[in-house]
Design a protein around this motif. Structure first.
Motif, PDB file in Angstrom:
ATOM      1  N   LEU A   1      24.026  10.471  21.405  1.00 13.52           N
ATOM      2  CA  LEU A   1      23.541   9.890  20.149  1.00 13.52           C
ATOM      3  C   LEU A   1      23.719   8.373  20.095  1.00 13.52           C
ATOM      4  O   LEU A   1      22.787   7.665  19.702  1.00 13.52           O
ATOM      5  N   PRO A   2      24.889   7.823  20.515  1.00 15.23           N
ATOM      6  CA  PRO A   2      24.996   6.357  20.531  1.00 15.23           C
ATOM      7  C   PRO A   2      24.016   5.712  21.512  1.00 15.23           C
ATOM      8  O   PRO A   2      23.451   4.661  21.229  1.00 15.23           O
ATOM      9  N   TYR A   3      23.782   6.368  22.662  1.00 17.59           N
ATOM     10  CA  TYR A   3      22.812   5.842  23.616  1.00 17.59           C
ATOM     11  C   TYR A   3      21.427   5.799  22.987  1.00 17.59           C
ATOM     12  O   TYR A   3      20.720   4.798  23.086  1.00 17.59           O
ATOM     13  N   VAL A   4      21.048   6.880  22.327  1.00 15.13           N
ATOM     14  CA  VAL A   4      19.741   6.936  21.681  1.00 15.13           C
ATOM     15  C   VAL A   4      19.620   5.828  20.628  1.00 15.13           C
ATOM     16  O   VAL A   4      18.576   5.173  20.516  1.00 15.13           O
ATOM     17  N   ALA A   5      20.692   5.582  19.876  1.00 16.20           N
ATOM     18  CA  ALA A   5      20.653   4.523  18.858  1.00 16.20           C
ATOM     19  C   ALA A   5      20.449   3.149  19.498  1.00 16.20           C
ATOM     20  O   ALA A   5      19.635   2.347  19.027  1.00 16.20           O
ATOM     21  N   VAL A   6      21.168   2.885  20.591  1.00 14.03           N
ATOM     22  CA  VAL A   6      21.053   1.585  21.272  1.00 14.03           C
ATOM     23  C   VAL A   6      19.660   1.398  21.845  1.00 14.03           C
ATOM     24  O   VAL A   6      19.010   0.372  21.638  1.00 14.03           O
TER      25      VAL A   6
ATOM     26  N   THR B   1      16.169  -1.098  21.021  1.00 12.05           N
ATOM     27  CA  THR B   1      15.434  -1.804  22.072  1.00 12.05           C
ATOM     28  C   THR B   1      13.969  -1.384  22.062  1.00 12.05           C
ATOM     29  O   THR B   1      13.073  -2.219  22.127  1.00 12.05           O
ATOM     30  N   GLY B   2      13.746  -0.084  21.997  1.00 16.62           N
ATOM     31  CA  GLY B   2      12.379   0.426  21.989  1.00 16.62           C
ATOM     32  C   GLY B   2      11.584  -0.020  20.782  1.00 16.62           C
ATOM     33  O   GLY B   2      10.413  -0.382  20.903  1.00 16.62           O
ATOM     34  N   LEU B   3      12.219   0.000  19.614  1.00  9.62           N
ATOM     35  CA  LEU B   3      11.526  -0.455  18.404  1.00  9.62           C
ATOM     36  C   LEU B   3      11.161  -1.935  18.499  1.00  9.62           C
ATOM     37  O   LEU B   3      10.100  -2.346  18.030  1.00  9.62           O
ATOM     38  N   THR B   4      12.034  -2.714  19.127  1.00  6.51           N
ATOM     39  CA  THR B   4      11.731  -4.133  19.335  1.00  6.51           C
ATOM     40  C   THR B   4      10.490  -4.272  20.216  1.00  6.51           C
ATOM     41  O   THR B   4       9.569  -5.024  19.890  1.00  6.51           O
TER      42      THR B   4
END
Length: 163
Positions: A90-95, A99-102
Motif C-alpha cells: 500500500l505505501p508503494y502504491v501511494a508513492v 508519480t503516475g498522477l504527475t
C-alpha cells in the motif's frame, strides 16, 4: 514452518544482504530504467494507435509500475516472499500513484496545450513522450527517497545499521 506472508513481514535477519544506499540507488535506478522501457513501448504504441494522452499515459504507467515493484523490491531492496500489504504494497502504491498522477497530469495538460498547434502524428507523439519521460526524471529522486526511507526502510539493514 513460516508462511510467505509472515516471513515477508519480518525485517531481514542479521547477516542478510546489506546493500548500501548507493547500491540501492543504482539498482533502483536500473529497475526504474527497465520499467521505463516497458512504459515507453506501451506509450509509443498507444500513441501511434491514436489513443488519448490520458489513456496512453495511464496504461503506460501501469505497464511499468508492476515490473518496477517486483524488480526493485527484490533486486534493489533485497525483499523476497509475498509483500506485506500494509507495510510494503500500500505505501508503494501511494508513492508511485503520486508519480503516475504527475506523469498523467502533465502529459494530459500538454496534450490539451498542443492541440491547437495541429502537430503531425509523429511530432505529437514526440512532444507528449518528452513530457511523459521528463515528469519521471523530475520525481525519481523523491520517489527513491520515499521508497528507501518509508516503504522498504529496514530492507538490507542489520539491527545496528544506521544507513
Amino acid at each position: 514452518m513460516r508462511t510467505a506472508t509472515a516471513a515477508s513481514a519480518e525485517p531481514p535477519q542479521a547477516g542478510s544482504d546489506r546493500r548500501g544506499p548507493v547500491a540501492r540507488f543504482l539498482r533502483a535506478g536500473t529497475s526504474s530504467a527497465l520499467a521505463t522501457g516497458v512504459s515507453q513501448l506501451t506509450f509509443i504504441g498507444l500513441s501511434v494507435w491514436g489513443a488519448t494522452p490520458a489513456l496512453t499515459s495511464t496504461l503506460a504507467f501501469l505497464a511499468g509500475a508492476v515490473p518496477n515493484f517486483l524488480l526493485a523490491r527484490r533486486w534493489a531492496w533485497g525483499r523476497s516472499g509475498t509483500p506485506a500489504l500494509r507495510r510494503e504494497l500500500l505505501p508503494y502504491v501511494a508513492v508511485i500513484a503520486a508519480t503516475g498522477l504527475t506523469a498523467v497530469g502533465l502529459t494530459t495538460l500538454t496534450g490539451h496545450l498542443i492541440e491547437p498547434l495541429a502537430l503531425s502524428g509523429f511530432w505529437r507523439v514526440v512532444v507528449l513522450d518528452v513530457v511523459f519521460l521528463g515528469s519521471y526524471a523530475l520525481v525519481f529522486m523523491l520517489k527513491f527517497a520515499l521508497l528507501d526511507r518509508l516503504v522498504f526502510r529496514d530492507a538490507g539493514r542489520t539491527p545496528g545499521s544506521t544507513s
